[in-house]
Motif scaffolding. Structure first.
Motif, PDB file in Angstrom:
ATOM      1  N   ASP A   1      -6.223  -1.312  -4.604  1.00 32.61           N
ATOM      2  CA  ASP A   1      -5.568  -1.847  -3.408  1.00 32.61           C
ATOM      3  C   ASP A   1      -6.461  -2.907  -2.759  1.00 32.61           C
ATOM      4  N   GLU A   2      -6.044  -4.145  -2.860  1.00 34.95           N
ATOM      5  CA  GLU A   2      -6.788  -5.295  -2.328  1.00 34.95           C
ATOM      6  C   GLU A   2      -8.277  -5.212  -2.629  1.00 34.95           C
TER       7      GLU A   2
ATOM      8  N   SER B   1       0.839  -1.205   0.000  1.00 34.09           N
ATOM      9  CA  SER B   1       0.000   0.000   0.000  1.00 34.09           C
ATOM     10  C   SER B   1       0.869   1.248   0.000  1.00 34.09           C
TER      11      SER B   1
ATOM     12  N   GLN C   1      -8.655   0.718  -0.117  1.00 32.40           N
ATOM     13  CA  GLN C   1      -9.403  -0.322   0.569  1.00 32.40           C
ATOM     14  C   GLN C   1     -10.634   0.259   1.249  1.00 32.40           C
TER      15      GLN C   1
HETATM   16 MG   LIG Z   1      -2.235  -2.744   2.282  1.00 34.36          MG
END
Ligand SMILES: [Mg+2]
Ligand SMILES: Nc1ncnc2c1ncn2[C@@H]1O[C@H](COP(=O)(O)OP(=O)(O)O)[C@@H](O)[C@H]1O
Lengths: 515, 307
Positions: A166-167, A45, A87
């Motif tokens: 991000d994820e 991240s 996220q």
């Molecule tokens: Mg992360």
């Protein structure tokens, strides 16, 4: 094969002293899906935030289309054609999809906000990139998967050529992942580039063209997805071989321990979530519950754990009727619970690790004497568990809320297992947990089973259930529709047809499998 | 009883409500703007009071509209001060607001004393101007409704009509213009606005300044029309009632305006009732808007808790 985005020698140390990125190189080819994988805390991240201008690197340079570029703010990144979906979404709940997308770059007619054009533009984008969503609906009424689409549309509306996710799959149900991947494919077909952050390997292998692996702040390698396997990636991520494999229970006499008879539980809307369920758990076995979200499994676990009233039927543990007992009395009868939501139900975020560990043992004379807490004994116990469960934490006095997901879950697992439970309820034990910790938690659960505990397990991740369970039960609309011994020929496809209600075992077959 | 009903449903009483509502309406709209953008303006009361005095003193030496403008500017300046302390120096917005209220209560008396030599009132000391009335008596000849309409709507301050227009203008801004979309985004979920490249603090500053300007107009109306001249503490809680109107009006311009009219009606009633029902003390009726405000606050916080 032109490179669109490059990072060279990126270095980042946070003010607190964490060296999150160390001399990172990354080259992303235009029109591809490039995954960055790594354990929680590896620095993924951080790298993405640097590429989006949220964080500033201490050293290194970023090149876009081969030219150096300085990204001092997200606004600069957006202007350069880089978009990012975090996220945590940043959407205004009461605003419609179209309003959220155009916010800040609104189409106007005179002084007025041109709502019609906003809706049409967003609708057209949604269709073009296969991100179907009702543009006039307030986002607060949309499921998470669709809110994520709104975030992607926001970036596309601002003409992002490179999209950082991000994820993105961490919050999605399996079906939503399929839809997201369809959108990602349509994006790359139309020349957009995707930087995809993840730590779940099967999906990374499915969607990416190239995969970069990070570990502890360093870039440890880059491979083509076609040449990588789950095993090789896991080894790169963790730095050693990871055995995501658990032995089945020992053969032997396993007497009945938990007897659930005629159990009925209601959901929050007062409807039957579990209807007339009969189930027997033996000592030393793990029973997996497979079900699509919302088919009664949460209510079942809550009710057994004492967090929700039991409407009908009975639950017996080792011959004691625990149906109407309180949470504490159930614990005394040998029950432990690793709940679904470790943040809300499983722990007290502001309290220390030691306090969280002792929270369920306030009746234990080791820790509480004459109504007073024995601080030293509590800390010693916490230190012991932190070491035993290799929780990565500054110490027993750190607030549990500051730990990463995997380490928080380890604390909850450590606490529940330290009570040496005879019956263990486990929901989604490794959701959001990294590989190393997953392996660890699986092994501890198998150990508890081998120590004679009965374990009832549910997980949205079928591969986790198939890896751990000795027997498997499928719930559909609050009823058991199938039961199996977990053998090699039990596949997700077989389970899936029962989970979706396409098939159900006959009465006799079910009875035999449940006996 | 009949007497009360006759009073309440008379055209003259409607005219009285319009008059008492106008200052509250301006303050309420001001409260709405700052509340919607995320900084609760509890200083409406003090802003109004300072604007009252400013308007009175300036209008003693200049035309009435200069006095009104001065009141508005004074309110806006206080809004800017609030923004400075709250957003730049990170002071709590409620504390900054109360500081302004306290300074206003004392400061206006001191300033009045310095300017006029009187600590209680400007009346009789300075000859301040009044906002002119807008004469609508040309409507009188309309058959049937003409006289009633004239009695209700003629002879109000120019600012009353401006206030009615502001309800529409603020609604249009908030719900039809891009700036309003941004305003509401900042108030509801600042990170979303920030992610869209909007600076929440910039909009909050605008919100507080606009809030102060509107409260200033309310003050000017109060001291240049409802009363002509300044008396200490003449705002008498109207700024707090305005906050109640924002909440009772569910943070919507039209709802806020309706709530302001409701509170204006209580005030008009508290002026009219003692003459009709001497056994009920005026203070009890004066209390009603505050009680309603407290109840509205309780209901709205309960709604938030259950949501
Ligand atoms: Mg992360
Ligand atoms: N804002 C911050 N301040 C200090 N440390 C941070 C901050 N953000 C992340 N970290 C630390 O940097 C490391 C890398 O974090 P992160 O980039 O979020 O990892 P990943 O996304 O791979 O899980 C972690 O040890 C984390 O605790």
């Amino acid at each position: 094969m032109t490179l669109i985005l490059e990072a060279r020698g990126i270095d980042k140390t946070y003010p607190g002293g964490v060296h999150a990125n160390q001399n990172i190189d990354l080259s992303v080819t235009a029109g591809t899906v490039h995954a960055v994988v790594g354990e929680n805390g590896a620095g993924k991240s951080t790298l993405m935030k640097i590429l989006f201008g949220v964080e500033q690197p201490n050293a290194g340079e970023i090149l876009l289309d081969g030219k150096p570029i300085v990204l001092h703010s997200p606004r600069a990144a957006i202007a350069a054609g880089i978009g990012m979906v975090f996220q945590h979404f940043s959407l205004v709940p009461s605003f419609t999809v179209a309003e959220n997308v155009v916010l800040g770059v609104e189409p106007r007619s005179g002084l007025k906000l041109d709502r019609k054009r906003a809706a049409e533009t967003v609708q057209a984008l949604a269709e073009r990139f296969r991100l179907p969503v009702d543009v006039e609906s307030p986002v607060e009424r949309l499921p998470v998967g669709q809110q994520q689409r709104v975030e992607i549309l926001k970036a596309l509306y601002r003409e992002a050529r490179v999209l950082i996710l991000d994820e993105p799959t961490a919050v999605l149900a399996p079906q939503e992942v399929v839809e997201l991947f369809a959108a990602i494919r349509s994006l790359t077909e139309q020349g957009r580039t995707i930087l995809f952050i993840a730590h779940k390997l099967p999906e990374v292998l499915e969607i990416s063209d190239r995969i970069s692996v990070m570990r502890a702040g360093k870039m440890v390698g880059e491979v083509a997805a076609s040449e990588a396997t789950e095993k090789s990636l896991a080894r790169m991520m963790v730095g050693r071989d990871v055995a995501l494999k658990v032995e089945r229970a020992h053969k032997g006499p396993h007497e009945h321990f938990c007897r659930i008879a005629g159990l009925t539980v209601k959901n929050d809307r007062g409807l039957d979530a579990i209807k007339d369920m009969d189930l027997v758990l033996r000592t030393g076995e793990i029973v997996g519950i497979a079900a699509v979200e919302g088919n009664g499994q949460s209510e079942l676990f809550d009710a057994l754990g004492g967090l929700r009233p039991i409407e009908g039927g009975s639950v017996e543990l080792g011959g004691i009727d625990v149906t109407d007992l309180s949470v504490e009395e159930k614990r005394d009868a040998g029950l432990a619970h690793i709940p679904e939501d470790r943040i809300a139900t499983g722990s007290a975020g502001g309290a220390t690790i030691a306090e969280n560990i002792v929270a369920t043992e306030l009746g234990d004379t080791r820790f509480v004497r004459r109504g007073l807490l024995d601080g030293k004994a509590i800390r010693d116990h916490a230190v012991e568990l932190i070491a035993k469960f290799s929780v990565r934490a500054p110490g027993p006095d750190a607030a549990i809320g500051t730990l990463s997901g995997g380490n928080m879950q380890k604390v909850v697992v450590a606490r529940e297992l330290s009570a040496k439970p005879r019956m263990l309820l486990v929901s989604h034990p490794t959701r959001g947990v990294d590989l190393g910790a997953t392996e660890f938690i699986w092994q501890r659960l198998a150990e508890a089973r081998d120590g004679g505990a009965s374990i009832l397990l549910t997980s949205a991740d079928l591969s986790e259930l198939l890896a751990l369970a000795d027997r498997m039960i499928v719930l559909y609309r609050g009823r058991i529709v199938a039961a199996f011994a977990n053998t090699a020929d039990l596949t997700p496809e077989v389970l899936g047809s029962y989970m979706l209600g396409f098939a159900a075992q006959g009465h006799e077959e079910l009875k035999a499998a449940l006996a | 009883m009949e007497l009360i009903l006759n009073t309440v449903f008379s055209a003259a009483f409607v005219a009285a409500i319009i008059r008492t509502t106008t200052p509250i309406l301006f303050a309420s709209l001001g409260g709405l703007l700052s509340d919607l953008v995320g900084s609760l303006n509890v200083a409406l009361e003090g802003m109004m009071l300072i604007s009252c005095l400013t308007a009175v003193l300036v209008s003693a030496y200049a035309p009435w509209y200069v006095g009104v403008a001065a009141g508005m500017v004074a309110g806006g300046a206080l809004g800017a001060v609030m923004a400075l302390f709250h957003l730049r120096f990170k002071a709590d917005v409620i504390l900054v607001g109360f500081a302004i209220n306290i300074i206003a209560a004392g400061g206006t008396v001191t300033a009045l004393n310095l300017a006029t030599g009187d600590k209680g009132t400007s009346i009789g000391r300075v000859l301040s101007a009044a906002i002119p009335e807008l004469d609508l008596s040309f409507l009188d000849p309309i058959p049937v409704v003409g006289p009633v309409v004239t009695q209700m709507f003629s002879g109000h301050s120019y600012l009353t009509w401006l206030g009615a227009f502001m309800v529409f203008a603020i609604w249009y801004f908030l719900y039809r213009m891009p700036g309003g979309l941004r305003f509401r985004a900042v108030g509801e979920y600042p990170p979303a606005a920030e992610a869209a490249g909007i600076s929440p603090n910039k909009l909050r500053t605008y919100g507080l300044i606009a809030s102060g300007m509107l409260a200033g107009l309310g003050g000017a109306q109060l001291a240049m029309f409802n009363f002509v001249g300044f008396t200490r503490d003449m705002t008498n809680g109207r700024g707090f009632i305005a906050l109640g109107a924002v909440l009772l009006g569910r943070r919507h311009p039209v709802g806020t305006a309706i709530a302001a009219v409701l509170f204006g009606a209580f005030e008009a009633l508290s002026i009219a009732l003692p003459g009709i029902l001497p056994q009920i003390p005026g203070e009890v009726i004066h209390m009603i808007p505050f009680v309603v405000t407290v109840v509205a606050l309780m209901l709205s916080s309960k709604r938030k808790l259950t949501a």
